[in-house]
Enzyme design. Structure first.
Site, PDB file in Angstrom:
ATOM      1  N   GLY A   1      42.239  49.944  47.189  1.00 16.64           N
ATOM      2  CA  GLY A   1      40.640  50.643  46.951  1.00 16.64           C
ATOM      3  C   GLY A   1      39.886  51.359  47.990  1.00 16.64           C
TER       4      GLY A   1
ATOM      5  N   ASN B   1      32.092  44.022  41.833  1.00 15.44           N
ATOM      6  CA  ASN B   1      32.765  42.500  42.244  1.00 15.44           C
ATOM      7  C   ASN B   1      33.213  40.982  42.779  1.00 15.44           C
ATOM      8  OD1 ASN B   1      32.351  44.210  43.701  1.00 15.44           O
ATOM      9  ND2 ASN B   1      32.283  42.347  45.725  1.00 15.44           N
TER      10      ASN B   1
ATOM     11  N   SER C   1      43.078  49.019  43.031  1.00 13.02           N
ATOM     12  CA  SER C   1      43.639  48.729  44.734  1.00 13.02           C
ATOM     13  C   SER C   1      45.073  47.405  44.000  1.00 13.02           C
ATOM     14  CB  SER C   1      42.261  47.499  44.951  1.00 13.02           C
ATOM     15  OG  SER C   1      43.288  46.642  46.155  1.00 13.02           O
TER      16      SER C   1
ATOM     17  N   CYS D   1      26.912  33.271  56.507  1.00 19.91           N
ATOM     18  CA  CYS D   1      28.392  33.107  57.367  1.00 19.91           C
ATOM     19  C   CYS D   1      29.419  33.632  57.188  1.00 19.91           C
ATOM     20  CB  CYS D   1      28.179  32.155  57.669  1.00 19.91           C
ATOM     21  SG  CYS D   1      26.505  31.106  58.248  1.00 19.91           S
TER      22      CYS D   1
HETATM   23  C1  LIG Z   1      38.012  44.890  46.444  1.00 23.32           C
HETATM   24  C2  LIG Z   1      37.821  46.151  46.222  1.00 23.32           C
HETATM   25  C3  LIG Z   1      37.566  47.043  46.792  1.00 23.32           C
HETATM   26  C4  LIG Z   1      38.087  47.066  48.182  1.00 23.32           C
HETATM   27  O1  LIG Z   1      39.735  47.433  48.088  1.00 23.32           O
HETATM   28  P1  LIG Z   1      41.037  46.703  48.839  1.00 23.32           P
HETATM   29  O2  LIG Z   1      42.079  47.409  48.415  1.00 23.32           O
HETATM   30  O3  LIG Z   1      40.819  45.669  49.903  1.00 23.32           O
HETATM   31  O4  LIG Z   1      41.150  48.178  50.072  1.00 23.32           O
HETATM   32  C5  LIG Z   1      36.665  47.503  46.571  1.00 23.32           C
HETATM   33  N1  LIG Z   1      36.116  47.930  45.812  1.00 23.32           N
HETATM   34  C6  LIG Z   1      35.874  46.593  45.026  1.00 23.32           C
HETATM   35  C7  LIG Z   1      34.759  46.837  43.602  1.00 23.32           C
HETATM   36  C8  LIG Z   1      36.898  46.010  45.388  1.00 23.32           C
HETATM   37  O5  LIG Z   1      36.498  44.251  44.165  1.00 23.32           O
END
Ligand SMILES: *Cc1c(COP(=O)(O)O)cnc(C)c1O
Length: 393
Positions: A72, A153, A201, A326
């Site tokens: 992602g 997220n 992702s 943290c």
């Molecule tokens: C986890 C996440 C990413 C990053 O994806 P990766 O595959 O870990 O690089 C980007 N955007 C959101 C909203 C995510 O939850």
């Protein structure tokens, strides 16, 4: 009785047996290079083509519009920097995003700002929603791109993506969405929803880490991300991660086959968890309850330090996360919780529990049997809580 409960599915997910099964042949005897001419190579190429078809079909896209990436973050970087650098040549140096995006978007925007691009950071409502009117008001003659995440997220709020897509199309501005948390959980159709670029992702939907994709609408030409061989139409060179890509496709196929059914099941667990936690004194649900991912629970408990809460939950076999300091290696609480207008001390007391296909009612009831007691114990030792109670009197 103690048990192990994984309730951090927004951080990453377990690989499902069907995904692993789909991958295994490509990790063992199917090791051919997809660019090779002999049949071992052609088999790998066929698997890649099929995976591309599968991912495209799940999004309402064409196979030729799907580019596989390492995840992602890479997709977000490519989409945003790619559009910015391309349209800067036409004098468009303004980009719009929201304050509560993932860091893969926000830090990409920071890096463009240092290059001289102008970035508008839209606020969100106290429920964690971007307002379409705010996007409309921010669009200018020189706007190159609007980038708004499909679902957040941390607090799980689902943004009005079809409305923003329609607006951007009408205004002639490109629209990117980070849909990493949404794919498989929310019905997505890039054509109907007027999405020009979309990041996803694998490891957030039961495929392995290190694989993802960027949908680039036909007609949009981005600069190459990686120069080298002819992979991904020469745009993103490097021998393909066949097993990972096949796993990603299988995971997306599974997740998108029955979004409604899966969402309904997980939503029931989520609501049971929310309703079971809210009676705890002085707590609040962060983010809109209706426009919310099926598995997301994010609650702040006043007078509690999120870090300590996580350690106690871990002691009881529960994996969760917090917007507190943290965990992220910084002293500031999560930018997402702050964007909702939460005071720092409330943001520090946040707990994120994200449920998925593997969670059960027993998991939820176990969490509900542990959390109230832990909160009580932490508050009993907290000077902050003492002050809160004193102020009440
Ligand atoms: C986890 C996440 C990413 C990053 O994806 P990766 O595959 O870990 O690089 C980007 N955007 C959101 C909203 C995510 O939850």
């Amino acid at each position: 009785m103690s048990r192990f409960v994984y309730a951090d599915n927004a951080a990453t997910t377990k690989i499902t047996p069907n995904v692993l099964d789909a991958m295994m042949p490509w990790l063992t005897e199917g090791y051919g290079n997809a660019s090779s001419i002999y049949s071992k190579g052609r088999e790998a190429l066929r698997a890649l083509n099929e995976a591309r078809e599968t991912v495209a079909a799940a999004l309402g896209a064409q196979a030729g519009e799907i580019y596989f990436t390492s995840g992602g973050s890479e997709a977000d970087n490519w989409a945003i920097k790619g559009v910015a650098h391309t349209l800067a040549k036409k004098g468009k140096r303004h980009l719009i995003t929201s304050v509560f995006e993932h860091h893969a978007v926000l830090h990409t925007m920071d890096s463009l700002r240092k290059e001289g691009f102008e970035i508008t950071l839209l606020p969100v409502t106290d429920k964690g929603l971007v307002r379409v009117e705010d996007v409309a008001a921010a669009i200018r003659e020189d706007t190159a791109l609007v980038s708004i995440m499909y679902a957040n997220n941390e607090i799980g709020t689902i943004q009005p993506i079809p409305e923003i897509g329609k607006l951007c199309r009408e205004k002639g501005v490109l629209f990117h969405t980070d849909a990493v948390q949404a794919v498989g959980n929310v019905p997505i159709d890039v054509k109907e929803q007027n999405i020009d670029l979309l990041s996803l992702s694998g490891h957030k939907l039961h495929a392995p880490k290190g694989v993802g994709a960027l949908y680039i609408r036909r007609g949009i030409v981005l600069p190459n991300l990686i120069d080298g061989g002819a992979q991904e139409k020469s745009k993103r060179a490097g021998t393909e991660n066949v097993a990972g890509i096949v796993g990603l496709a299988e995971a997306i196929r599974t997740a998108c086959t029955d979004i409604e059914g899966r969402a309904a099941r997980v939503k029931k667990l989520r609501d049971r968890l929310i309703d079971g936690l809210l009676p705890i004194p002085r707590c609040c649900l962060n983010g809109d309850r209706e426009h919310r991912l099926p598995g997301n629970v994010n609650i702040s408990f006043e007078g509690v330090e999120g870090e300590a809460l996580l350690l106690w939950l871990d002691q009881n076999g529960i994996c969760a996360s917090s917007g507190s300091a943290c965990t992220s290696g910084s002293l500031d609480p999560s930018h997402v919780l702050i964007s909702l207008g939460l005071p720092h001390e409330v943001a520090h007391g946040s707990l994120r529990l994200t449920l998925g296909d593997f969670n059960t009612v027993e998991d939820v009831d176990y969490i509900l049997s542990v959390v109230p007691g832990v909160i009580e114990r932490l508050r009993a030792m907290s000077p902050l809580w003492e002050r809160i109670i004193a102020n009440e009197k």
